[in-house]
Scaffold this motif. Structure first.
Motif, PDB file in Angstrom:
ATOM      1  N   ASP A   1      55.496 -13.628  71.014  1.00 30.11           N
ATOM      2  CA  ASP A   1      54.638 -12.763  70.198  1.00 30.11           C
ATOM      3  C   ASP A   1      54.592 -11.358  70.780  1.00 30.11           C
ATOM      4  N   TYR A   2      54.466 -11.266  72.091  1.00 27.21           N
ATOM      5  CA  TYR A   2      54.450  -9.950  72.741  1.00 27.21           C
ATOM      6  C   TYR A   2      55.763  -9.225  72.499  1.00 27.21           C
ATOM      7  N   ILE A   3      56.877  -9.937  72.669  1.00 30.53           N
ATOM      8  CA  ILE A   3      58.197  -9.335  72.485  1.00 30.53           C
ATOM      9  C   ILE A   3      58.359  -8.841  71.051  1.00 30.53           C
ATOM     10  N   GLU A   4      57.901  -9.639  70.104  1.00 28.84           N
ATOM     11  CA  GLU A   4      57.983  -9.242  68.691  1.00 28.84           C
ATOM     12  C   GLU A   4      57.094  -8.041  68.410  1.00 28.84           C
ATOM     13  N   GLU A   5      55.870  -8.064  68.934  1.00 32.86           N
ATOM     14  CA  GLU A   5      54.933  -6.963  68.694  1.00 32.86           C
ATOM     15  C   GLU A   5      55.423  -5.658  69.310  1.00 32.86           C
ATOM     16  N   MET A   6      56.170  -5.749  70.413  1.00 33.80           N
ATOM     17  CA  MET A   6      56.725  -4.548  71.033  1.00 33.80           C
ATOM     18  C   MET A   6      57.846  -3.948  70.181  1.00 33.80           C
ATOM     19  N   GLY A   7      58.403  -4.728  69.286  1.00 32.93           N
ATOM     20  CA  GLY A   7      59.466  -4.211  68.424  1.00 32.93           C
ATOM     21  C   GLY A   7      60.861  -4.624  68.827  1.00 32.93           C
ATOM     22  N   PHE A   8      60.977  -5.491  69.836  1.00 36.00           N
ATOM     23  CA  PHE A   8      62.298  -5.972  70.238  1.00 36.00           C
ATOM     24  C   PHE A   8      62.783  -7.014  69.245  1.00 36.00           C
ATOM     25  N   THR A   9      64.057  -6.968  68.948  1.00 35.09           N
ATOM     26  CA  THR A   9      64.635  -7.892  67.967  1.00 35.09           C
ATOM     27  C   THR A   9      65.696  -8.799  68.579  1.00 35.09           C
ATOM     28  N   ALA A  10      65.900  -8.683  69.881  1.00 36.56           N
ATOM     29  CA  ALA A  10      66.843  -9.558  70.575  1.00 36.56           C
ATOM     30  C   ALA A  10      66.411  -9.663  72.026  1.00 36.56           C
ATOM     31  N   ILE A  11      66.600 -10.839  72.621  1.00 34.69           N
ATOM     32  CA  ILE A  11      66.315 -11.026  74.039  1.00 34.69           C
ATOM     33  C   ILE A  11      67.590 -11.432  74.752  1.00 34.69           C
ATOM     34  N   TRP A  12      67.763 -10.892  75.925  1.00 33.22           N
ATOM     35  CA  TRP A  12      68.899 -11.203  76.778  1.00 33.22           C
ATOM     36  C   TRP A  12      68.348 -11.660  78.126  1.00 33.22           C
ATOM     37  N   PRO A  13      68.150 -12.965  78.319  1.00 35.49           N
ATOM     38  CA  PRO A  13      67.771 -13.456  79.641  1.00 35.49           C
ATOM     39  C   PRO A  13      69.007 -13.546  80.533  1.00 35.49           C
ATOM     40  N   SER A  14      68.868 -13.193  81.797  1.00 27.58           N
ATOM     41  CA  SER A  14      69.977 -13.419  82.718  1.00 27.58           C
ATOM     42  C   SER A  14      70.209 -14.924  82.833  1.00 27.58           C
ATOM     43  N   PRO A  15      71.342 -15.376  83.402  1.00 28.34           N
ATOM     44  CA  PRO A  15      71.774 -16.771  83.241  1.00 28.34           C
ATOM     45  C   PRO A  15      70.712 -17.818  83.568  1.00 28.34           C
ATOM     46  N   LEU A  16      70.669 -18.844  82.720  1.00 25.66           N
ATOM     47  CA  LEU A  16      69.679 -19.913  82.838  1.00 25.66           C
ATOM     48  C   LEU A  16      70.327 -21.250  83.197  1.00 25.66           C
TER      49      LEU A  16
ATOM     50  N   ALA B   1      62.407 -18.069  68.598  1.00 24.09           N
ATOM     51  CA  ALA B   1      62.770 -16.651  68.575  1.00 24.09           C
ATOM     52  C   ALA B   1      63.368 -16.285  67.219  1.00 24.09           C
ATOM     53  N   ALA B   2      64.275 -17.124  66.722  1.00 25.60           N
ATOM     54  CA  ALA B   2      64.898 -16.868  65.416  1.00 25.60           C
ATOM     55  C   ALA B   2      63.844 -16.819  64.321  1.00 25.60           C
ATOM     56  N   GLY B   3      62.820 -17.662  64.435  1.00 27.27           N
ATOM     57  CA  GLY B   3      61.745 -17.660  63.447  1.00 27.27           C
ATOM     58  C   GLY B   3      60.963 -16.361  63.418  1.00 27.27           C
ATOM     59  N   LYS B   4      61.033 -15.604  64.504  1.00 27.32           N
ATOM     60  CA  LYS B   4      60.355 -14.306  64.575  1.00 27.32           C
ATOM     61  C   LYS B   4      61.332 -13.145  64.385  1.00 27.32           C
ATOM     62  N   GLY B   5      62.539 -13.473  63.979  1.00 24.92           N
ATOM     63  CA  GLY B   5      63.543 -12.424  63.776  1.00 24.92           C
ATOM     64  C   GLY B   5      64.112 -11.885  65.071  1.00 24.92           C
ATOM     65  N   ILE B   6      64.082 -12.701  66.125  1.00 24.21           N
ATOM     66  CA  ILE B   6      64.572 -12.283  67.435  1.00 24.21           C
ATOM     67  C   ILE B   6      65.830 -13.081  67.770  1.00 24.21           C
ATOM     68  N   LYS B   7      66.936 -12.381  68.010  1.00 22.19           N
ATOM     69  CA  LYS B   7      68.195 -13.033  68.366  1.00 22.19           C
ATOM     70  C   LYS B   7      68.193 -13.379  69.856  1.00 22.19           C
ATOM     71  N   LEU B   8      68.906 -14.436  70.185  1.00 19.63           N
ATOM     72  CA  LEU B   8      69.063 -14.842  71.581  1.00 19.63           C
ATOM     73  C   LEU B   8      70.477 -14.514  72.036  1.00 19.63           C
ATOM     74  N   ILE B   9      70.569 -13.697  73.072  1.00 18.99           N
ATOM     75  CA  ILE B   9      71.850 -13.335  73.675  1.00 18.99           C
ATOM     76  C   ILE B   9      71.976 -14.097  74.986  1.00 18.99           C
ATOM     77  N   MET B  10      73.089 -14.786  75.156  1.00 23.78           N
ATOM     78  CA  MET B  10      73.288 -15.581  76.364  1.00 23.78           C
ATOM     79  C   MET B  10      74.141 -14.818  77.369  1.00 23.78           C
ATOM     80  N   ASP B  11      73.666 -14.749  78.593  1.00 24.94           N
ATOM     81  CA  ASP B  11      74.398 -14.117  79.688  1.00 24.94           C
ATOM     82  C   ASP B  11      75.369 -15.141  80.256  1.00 24.94           C
ATOM     83  N   GLN B  12      76.655 -14.875  80.144  1.00 26.95           N
ATOM     84  CA  GLN B  12      77.664 -15.824  80.600  1.00 26.95           C
ATOM     85  C   GLN B  12      78.539 -15.205  81.698  1.00 26.95           C
ATOM     86  N   VAL B  13      79.178 -16.089  82.468  1.00 26.72           N
ATOM     87  CA  VAL B  13      80.036 -15.659  83.571  1.00 26.72           C
ATOM     88  C   VAL B  13      81.316 -16.488  83.543  1.00 26.72           C
TER      89      VAL B  13
END
Length: 607
Positions: free
Chosen positions: A159-174, A212-224
């Motif tokens: 919710d915070y990420i959406e309210e800030m206006g971000f539309t995609a998240i990129w977490p470093s590798p999980l 995230a997709a339900g809030k219009g936020i794309k998920l970017i995966m950090d790969q190596v």
């Protein structure tokens, strides 16, 4: 090979999908003596094309053809060997959740939020310590230790990420990073198909993607794909003698060969073979064995792994670490394989170079003299990032100040698609932007405005919005990846709610939120044309326009009140029109001169 590994039968990828464009699938099987078995199966639409024993007795690679008549379901692969009991393996084909064309990758309409998960929010303290892993300790006072942030922590704050206006998240590798020290950062992967249990599990990761997709936020995966962690499970029993580079050194406990980091050998027509070899084959650091993508089985493994995660998480993009370090022809095959399967997807590659020629080389469609075609749509704009900081920090002279920014943006003539390049102020590997700008809120406002309004894909690092800094220890990666306030119970400050933030921190957070929320609906910013004017008298004007929408960005470095003569901007045809300030709401008229009362960034919407 250890007794525990002898007892384990591993199949990767662990499942696949019916209806893929590429009908070939190569399974890697690992278990005691599997190289001596012959596979067979009986399932409509699926056939075995070939099989290949590894150099190790414990590997068997099986090539499958999954034709158009194959339907979702589970089938048995029978492994037979004379005088041994047969082995039966159940393998599952799934239905695809959506057509390949529906995988929409990130683009200039997005604003990306880069997160170091261990330092963002601890949503599940129950997974902070996992017994049996090489790093069990949790210590928030240790900059290079684990702090307990996890996938659930990100999910709880969508919710915070959406309210800030971000539309995609990129977490470093999980993925699992079972290393004895500094495992929090995630880039020394020890299992390419497993989520690190200290971050959560596959179900948690999928839940994050879905919500995230339900809030219009794309998920970017950090790969190596360049390297793995020294304790990757296969390091105890490598499939082939050339699975990793300098394998003989590793097996004989000899000193490893480090890469020379001379990334220019990928483009340099005069580069020596020795320099090319050391760049491509040298280990990044002693804890990260360098993978040999010239081995065709490993190349296929890595490509299929990326596709498996795209389908499993319904990804909106991939960020590929250390892009120039692997074999560049493999990287082209890797990117091509993904983009052919998902034509509307996107990948961003990390080329940490301040030379725009090198960055541009990796963007597909670039004019390469060697004929190289990368199939990579997006690269990271390290050159413009550094220039932005230099432009704001230096005095206004003919060859410094805002003139640097103007001339750097003029380099866009070289890029095939400038709007597909990713611009940022900071990331997990460099000083915080606030530190780079001498902790000047005014410069921060100008930098954030430019990043958001330039013809680029903007990326912001978590905490930049509240002026997080690492000024006490410049260059210290542990401090750069500071805990986000409010992500842990008992935090005195909470940036998610605003509790305990200073007025300055709140103001910057609200400032970026206003820009990014406006950006979501502005076609001028996300799709429009760009026009800018050479800086004069400490003023730099940049315009974005789409149809009848016009947005202006004016960067003003004058310390006091200044008058801006508008006659030199006559081609804009703005005479007599009203301009509304995006941040303050103030409306002014575009007259012969405009009085600017204070320095900073002015974002005007033409009424």
């Amino acid at each position: 090979m250890s007794n525990s590994m002898q007892a384990q039968l591993r199949v990767e990828p662990p499942n696949w999908w019916a209806g893929m464009r590429n009908t070939r699938l190569q399974l890697m099987l690992h278990g005691e003596g599997l190289a001596h078995y012959t596979p067979g199966l009986n399932y409509e639409g699926v056939s075995i094309v070939a099989w290949h024993p590894g150099a190790s007795d414990n590997y068997l690679f099986i090539d499958l053809e999954i034709g158009p008549t194959a339907s979702a379901g589970t089938f048995e692969i029978q492994l037979r060997r004379p005088e041994k009991s047969p082995i039966s393996i159940s393998y599952r084909l799934k239905n695809r959740e959506k057509p390949a064309e529906s995988f929409k990758g990130f683009d200039a309409s997005d604003a990306i939020y880069l997160i170091t998960p261990d330092r963002f929010a601890n949503g599940n303290p129950g997974n902070d310590i996992v017994k049996g892993m090489r790093e069990e300790k949790l210590d928030r006072k240790d900059d290079y230790g684990r702090h307990g942030g996890d996938i659930e922590g990100i999910r709880q704050h969508l919710d915070y990420i959406e309210e800030m206006g971000f539309t995609a998240i990129w977490p470093s590798p999980l993925l699992t990073n079972d290393m004895p020290r500094a495992s929090y950062h995630g880039y020394a992967i020890t299992d390419f198909y497993e989520v690190d249990p200290r971050f959560g599990n596959l179900e948690t990761y999928q839940k994050l993607a879905q919500e995230a997709a339900g809030k219009g936020i794309k998920l970017i995966m950090d790969q190596v794909v360049n390297h793995c962690g020294l304790y990757h499970w296969w390091m105890e029993d490598l499939p082939f003698p050339d699975w990793i580079h300098y394998q003989e050194n590793f097996l004989n406990d000899a000193p490893f060969t480090v890469t020379n980091h001379r990334r220019t050998v990928n483009q340099d027509p005069y580069a020596s073979h020795a320099d090319k070899q050391r760049m491509n084959q040298g280990w990044f650091v002693p804890s990260m064995p360098d993978l040999n993508q010239s081995n065709p089985f490993l190349a296929t493994y890595l490509i299929q792994n990326s596709i498996w995660w795209i389908e499993t998480l319904q990804l909106g993009g991939i960020r590929q670490d250390t892009y120039p370090y692997p074999n560049k022809h493999f990287m082209a095959d890797w990117a091509r394989s993904i983009m052919e399967e998902y034509p509307n997807f996107n990948i961003v590659g990390e080329e940490w170079s301040y030379n725009p020629l090198l960055v541009g080389y990796w963007q597909h469609g670039s004019r390469t003299t060697d004929g190289y075609a990368s199939h990579l749509r997006t690269t990271m704009d390290f050159p413009l990032q550094r220039t932005l900081v230099e432009a704001l920090n230096s005095e206004e002279e003919w060859d410094s100040g805002l003139n640097l920014l103007y001339e750097a943006l003029a380099n866009d003539f070289y890029y095939p698609r400038p709007i597909d390049i990713m611009l940022f102020g900071d990331n997990h590997d460099m000083d915080r932007l606030f530190t780079q700008l001498g902790e000047s809120p005014l410069k921060m406002e100008m930098a954030l405005a430019f990043i958001a309004l330039a013809p680029r894909i903007p990326q912001f690092y978590y905490g930049t919005e509240i002026l997080m800094e690492n000024s006490a220890k410049p260059g210290d990666h542990g401090l750069i990846r500071t805990d986000f306030p409010g992500g842990w119970k008992g935090d005195n400050k909470n940036a998610f709610t605003g509790k305990g933030l200073s007025g300055q921190e709140l103001k910057m957070q609200q400032y970026l939120r206003r820009i990014l929320q406006f950006r979501k609906t502005s076609k001028a910013i996300t799709r429009g044309s760009t026009l800018h004017f050479a800086p004069e008298n400490g003023l730099y004007l940049l315009l974005r326009r789409y149809d009848d929408e016009t947005v202006l960005l004016l960067l003003n470095k004058n310390k006091g009140s200044v008058k801006m003569e508008t006659s030199r901007f006559s081609e804009l045809e703005l005479a007599g029109k009203d301009l509304e300030n995006l941040i303050t709401g103030e409306v002014i008229s575009w007259d012969a001169e405009i009085v600017l009362q204070k320095p900073g960034a002015y974002i005007w919407m033409v009424k």
